[in-house]
Design an enzyme around this catalytic site. Structure first.
Site, PDB file in Angstrom:
ATOM      1  N   GLY A 182       0.828  -1.213   0.000  1.00 36.14           N
ATOM      2  CA  GLY A 182       0.000   0.000   0.000  1.00 36.14           C
ATOM      3  C   GLY A 182       0.850   1.246   0.000  1.00 36.14           C
ATOM      4  N   ASN A 183       0.224   2.378   0.263  1.00 31.81           N
ATOM      5  CA  ASN A 183       0.974   3.639   0.361  1.00 31.81           C
ATOM      6  C   ASN A 183       0.297   4.510   1.407  1.00 31.81           C
ATOM      7  OD1 ASN A 183      -1.032   5.469  -1.011  1.00 31.81           O
ATOM      8  ND2 ASN A 183      -0.709   3.955  -2.615  1.00 31.81           N
ATOM      9  N   SER A 184       0.930   5.646   1.721  1.00 32.62           N
ATOM     10  CA  SER A 184       0.460   6.427   2.872  1.00 32.62           C
ATOM     11  C   SER A 184      -0.502   7.562   2.491  1.00 32.62           C
ATOM     12  CB  SER A 184       1.652   6.987   3.656  1.00 32.62           C
ATOM     13  OG  SER A 184       2.477   7.681   2.771  1.00 32.62           O
ATOM     14  N   SER A 185      -1.122   7.464   1.329  1.00 32.74           N
ATOM     15  CA  SER A 185      -2.081   8.521   0.966  1.00 32.74           C
ATOM     16  C   SER A 185      -3.308   8.461   1.899  1.00 32.74           C
ATOM     17  CB  SER A 185      -2.538   8.323  -0.481  1.00 32.74           C
ATOM     18  OG  SER A 185      -3.578   9.224  -0.762  1.00 32.74           O
ATOM     19  N   ALA A 221      -3.590   7.619  -5.019  1.00 34.14           N
ATOM     20  CA  ALA A 221      -2.236   7.101  -5.202  1.00 34.14           C
ATOM     21  C   ALA A 221      -2.386   5.621  -5.570  1.00 34.14           C
ATOM     22  CB  ALA A 221      -1.447   7.265  -3.914  1.00 34.14           C
TER      23      ALA A 221
END
Ligand SMILES: Cc1cc2nc3c(=O)[nH]c(=O)nc-3n(C[C@H](O)[C@H](O)[C@H](O)COP(=O)(O)O)c2cc1C
Length: 380
Positions: free
Chosen positions: A198-201, A262
């Protein structure tokens, strides 16, 4: 949006209570400004409790703050509901004899009036001539509804229903009649049944863009990828998680697509079924994901497509990267921003099209308003 709600002294003033609630529930900041006569019809405590703020009507209180100018200049939109015949006449003549009229005259915000009065007062040539003059100055009017009036008469003059007033005010924007899709948040690609790439958006920028588009009158669909922040009313929300789900949700026609989500650049060739055990080395085979917005732009040439480009903090080639992406993705505009914007309430962006570039910085909410104005300007 910061809405200045003026209430004047008609029998329908009590209905303004529902307007305060309805507009606040949509996430708007409502400042209530009654005339002295309005307070004969609805109590200050009601207005203070519903708006959460002290109510002022006195021009000469807190003079050092020059409240009338402050109130007028802070407003993004002014709505007077109900608007009496007397108020309409004073506004037409520019008579600034109370705090509300001074605030309106000191403001550049769009002004909306919902007149309400007895039928003969509404049809009176003086009232009709005043309304014509106000309309010619760009003031927007919602004609009163017909029905039962005070005193048992019937005819045109009633204040329209709360929802009709809210729709009238919010649908008069530059994106009125347009369908805007905003994607927001960050996708998750399953590694196994409990882990993901995942990502931190946080989705904050996408939510602010959706709000700004809604406030410009658009019908907004927010495609939310793993967002935990609250989403205000007036926005249709579709929840997704992976890139594939996002792609499926995006496949619909619209006037504008803003791709603020994102999106993972990779997904697992074969996500593990069940939960991977610990204490053993692991090699994951990753496959590149599709460029969703590039595909969308090909399949939906009717849509104005805006992609985001997230550039590393120290990279000095922000503009070159944005211009390259504009061509590579075949989109109409790129919003280039820095990685420091991830999860933050503030941002610094450059809006890049083939014709021009504009820089905006500050709270994501105000930057979103500027971006949506740019996009609306391109459509017109
Ligand atoms: C019971 C009652 C109801 C009234 N209803 C209305 C009305 O619906 N519309 C209107 O234009 N004036 C109405 N008026 C007259 C206004 O109160 C009057 O014109 C007043 O000066 C308006 O003040 P304002 O515009 O500063 O708030 C009503 C007056 C009374 C006594």
């Amino acid at each position: 949006m910061r809405i200045l709600l003026g209430i004047t002294g008609g029998i329908a003033a009590y209905k303004a209570a529902n307007l305060i609630r309805g507009l606040s529930e949509l996430g708007h900041e409502v400042t209530v400004l009654p005339t002295e006569n309005a307070l004969r019809f609805i109590g200050k405590p009601t207005l203070e409790a519903l708006s959460g703020h002290a109510i002022e009507t006195d021009m000469y209180q807190d003079v050092a703050a020059v409240r009338h100018v402050e109130l007028g200049q802070q407003a993004d939109l002014i709505l007077i509901a109900p608007a009496t015949a007397s108020f309409i006449a004073r506004l037409t003549a520019g008579i600034a004899d109370d705090l509300m009229l001074n605030a309106i005259l000191a403001s550049e915000a769009p002004v909306f009036l919902a007149p309400a009065m007895h039928t003969q007062m509404w049809q009176n040539p003086a009232t009709q001539a005043n309304l014509k003059t106000l309309e010619s100055r760009g003031i927007r009017l919602l004609a009163p509804a017909s029905g039962r009036l005070t005193g048992g008469d019937s005819g045109p003059g009633r204040l329209p229903e709360t929802q009709e007033i809210i729709d009238f005010v919010l649908s008069a924007g530059k994106l009125s009649g347009k369908h805007v899709i905003v994607t927001a948040g960050g996708t998750r690609e399953p590694i196994d049944e409990v882990r993901f790439l995942g990502n931190s958006s946080s989705g904050r920028m996408g939510i602010e863009l959706a709000i700004a588009a809604r406030d410009e009158g658009a019908k907004v669909t927010l495609i939310a990828a793993n967002i935990e922040l609250p989403i205000p009313g007036g926005i249709d929300t579709v929840s997704v998680s992976s890139v594939d789900e996002l792609e499926a949700a995006m496949d619909q026609s619209c006037d504008v697509l803003v791709m603020a989500a994102a999106v993972s650049d990779y997904k697992l060739a074969k996500p593990h079924r069940g939960k991977l055990p610990r204490n053993q080395s692991l090699t994951l085979e990753l496959l590149p994901t599709k460029d969703l917005i590039a595909n969308f732009a090909v399949n939906h040439p009717e849509a104005y497509c805006v992609a985001f480009a997230l550039v590393a903090q120290e990279d000095s080639n922000l503009l070159t990267i944005a211009e390259q992406k504009l061509w590579d993705k075949g989109v109409n505009a790129i919003v280039a921003n820095r990685s420091s914007a991830l999860g933050s309430k503030v941002t610094e962006v450059t809006f890049v099209t083939k014709d021009d570039q504009h820089e905006f910085s500050g709270e994501k909410s105000s930057v979103s308003v500027e971006l949506i104005r740019q996009i609306a300007g391109k459509l017109s």
